[in-house]
Design a protein around this motif. Sequence first.
Motif, PDB file in Angstrom:
ATOM      1  N   ARG A  48      -3.330  67.391   3.653  1.00  0.00           N
ATOM      2  CA  ARG A  48      -2.471  68.552   3.420  1.00  0.00           C
ATOM      3  C   ARG A  48      -1.599  68.865   4.616  1.00  0.00           C
ATOM      4  N   PHE A  49      -2.153  68.780   5.811  1.00  0.00           N
ATOM      5  CA  PHE A  49      -1.342  69.039   7.010  1.00  0.00           C
ATOM      6  C   PHE A  49      -0.365  67.894   7.242  1.00  0.00           C
ATOM      7  N   ALA A  50      -0.796  66.666   6.994  1.00  0.00           N
ATOM      8  CA  ALA A  50       0.100  65.521   7.171  1.00  0.00           C
ATOM      9  C   ALA A  50       1.306  65.627   6.243  1.00  0.00           C
ATOM     10  N   MET A  51       1.079  66.063   5.023  1.00  0.00           N
ATOM     11  CA  MET A  51       2.184  66.227   4.083  1.00  0.00           C
ATOM     12  C   MET A  51       3.119  67.337   4.542  1.00  0.00           C
ATOM     13  N   ALA A  52       2.564  68.438   5.040  1.00  0.00           N
ATOM     14  CA  ALA A  52       3.396  69.550   5.514  1.00  0.00           C
ATOM     15  C   ALA A  52       4.158  69.176   6.772  1.00  0.00           C
ATOM     16  N   ASN A  53       3.516  68.413   7.645  1.00  0.00           N
ATOM     17  CA  ASN A  53       4.096  68.101   8.949  1.00  0.00           C
ATOM     18  C   ASN A  53       5.116  66.972   8.890  1.00  0.00           C
ATOM     19  N   GLN A  54       4.838  65.934   8.076  1.00  0.00           N
ATOM     20  CA  GLN A  54       5.714  64.772   8.095  1.00  0.00           C
ATOM     21  C   GLN A  54       5.835  64.050   6.760  1.00  0.00           C
ATOM     22  N   GLY A  55       5.394  64.710   5.694  1.00  0.00           N
ATOM     23  CA  GLY A  55       5.635  64.183   4.359  1.00  0.00           C
ATOM     24  C   GLY A  55       4.909  62.896   4.029  1.00  0.00           C
ATOM     25  N   GLN A  56       3.685  62.739   4.524  1.00  0.00           N
ATOM     26  CA  GLN A  56       2.897  61.539   4.222  1.00  0.00           C
ATOM     27  C   GLN A  56       1.418  61.874   4.297  1.00  0.00           C
ATOM     28  N   THR A  57       0.593  60.988   3.808  1.00  0.00           N
ATOM     29  CA  THR A  57      -0.852  61.203   3.868  1.00  0.00           C
ATOM     30  C   THR A  57      -1.364  60.990   5.286  1.00  0.00           C
ATOM     31  N   SER A  58      -2.602  61.367   5.494  1.00  0.00           N
ATOM     32  CA  SER A  58      -3.225  61.149   6.794  1.00  0.00           C
ATOM     33  C   SER A  58      -3.262  59.659   7.133  1.00  0.00           C
ATOM     34  N   ASP A  59      -3.704  58.833   6.172  1.00  0.00           N
ATOM     35  CA  ASP A  59      -3.714  57.387   6.411  1.00  0.00           C
ATOM     36  C   ASP A  59      -2.307  56.872   6.668  1.00  0.00           C
ATOM     37  N   GLY A  60      -1.342  57.411   5.932  1.00  0.00           N
ATOM     38  CA  GLY A  60       0.043  57.005   6.152  1.00  0.00           C
ATOM     39  C   GLY A  60       0.524  57.348   7.545  1.00  0.00           C
ATOM     40  N   SER A  61       0.070  58.474   8.078  1.00  0.00           N
ATOM     41  CA  SER A  61       0.488  58.864   9.436  1.00  0.00           C
ATOM     42  C   SER A  61      -0.106  57.940  10.487  1.00  0.00           C
ATOM     43  N   VAL A  62      -1.299  57.410  10.229  1.00  0.00           N
ATOM     44  CA  VAL A  62      -1.899  56.439  11.154  1.00  0.00           C
ATOM     45  C   VAL A  62      -1.069  55.161  11.176  1.00  0.00           C
ATOM     46  N   GLU A  63      -0.713  54.666  10.000  1.00  0.00           N
ATOM     47  CA  GLU A  63       0.093  53.443   9.932  1.00  0.00           C
ATOM     48  C   GLU A  63       1.476  53.666  10.540  1.00  0.00           C
ATOM     49  N   ALA A  64       2.059  54.838  10.304  1.00  0.00           N
ATOM     50  CA  ALA A  64       3.361  55.152  10.892  1.00  0.00           C
ATOM     51  C   ALA A  64       3.277  55.185  12.417  1.00  0.00           C
TER      52      ALA A  64
END
Length: 314
Positions: A111-127
């Motif tokens: 939920r925070f990952a989507m609010a912060n950067q428009g992706q899932t938590s796992d997606g933020s790790v890969e990014a």
Amino acid sequence: MTDKMYTSSIEMVEVSPRDGLQNERAIVATADKLTLIEQAIATGARRIEVTSFVNPKAVPQMAGAEQVCAGLPQRDDVTFIGLVMNPRGAERAIATGRIDQLGAVAVTTDRFAMANQGQTSDGSVEASKDIIRRAQAAGLTGQATIAASFGCPFEGEVAEDRVLAMAEAIAEADPVEIALADTIGVGNPAHVERLVTRVRDAIAPLPVRVHFHNTRGTGLANLWAAIGAGATVVDASIGGLGGCPFAPGAAGNVATEDVVYMLERAGIATGFDLDLLIETNRWLAGVMEKQLPAMVGKAGGFPRPETKRKEELA
């Protein structure tokens, strides 16, 4: 007092030009941002988070990132950091030719990952891993921060094992360090000591950096616990300004003046000049047209400068 072996020096990252300003409603002029950066260097800062390459519609304060970079002083002894969230931001930062290090952000919850950067938590790790590798390919360095490591504004408690798994995954990209961020200031010293120790052991020899907000008055206690647990790099913001536009209830970072005062008095060298930091606090308060949260900025250092001069003349 304690049987812990504390380090004799600590590295500090000055984040006021980016994290310090990003949540402020009053738009700060590019010229004032550059003056803040120059004054931070004068106080002793050698790693500075100068801006973020994000959509200015989402974070209006960070509009003009390229203009800030164009005005940066030529300093071989200072590392200028640009925060980026995605490949587009990374390419913008690299294209300036003035950013030395890309800072990526991974978020512990969906939920925070989507609010912060428009992706899932796992997606933020890969990014984050992708951003670090893009930095390396461009001849720069990269690092990553794990946001909401100690609690999420939307989902509440965050499992330590989740943070640990994220740190291990990001470490595969060989960043210069991984930071644990208490984005909304809910951490406590016992939790901090435990999590920093676990992450330190898991990603060694990569350093652990920490980023604390003083939302509930525990920022300095958490920072002290983190250093005792082996964190070797700490973030701080002149004046104690800071906050995340996408994290409800987030308040200011630990203040550079307060951190330097605490550490230097405890015998841990920071490389910063406290008197110049206090002067910069007063200048920045004028720019922001308000008193800043930093406690040492209000109370002053100790011993007082006039007392120091008397001792030197004695």
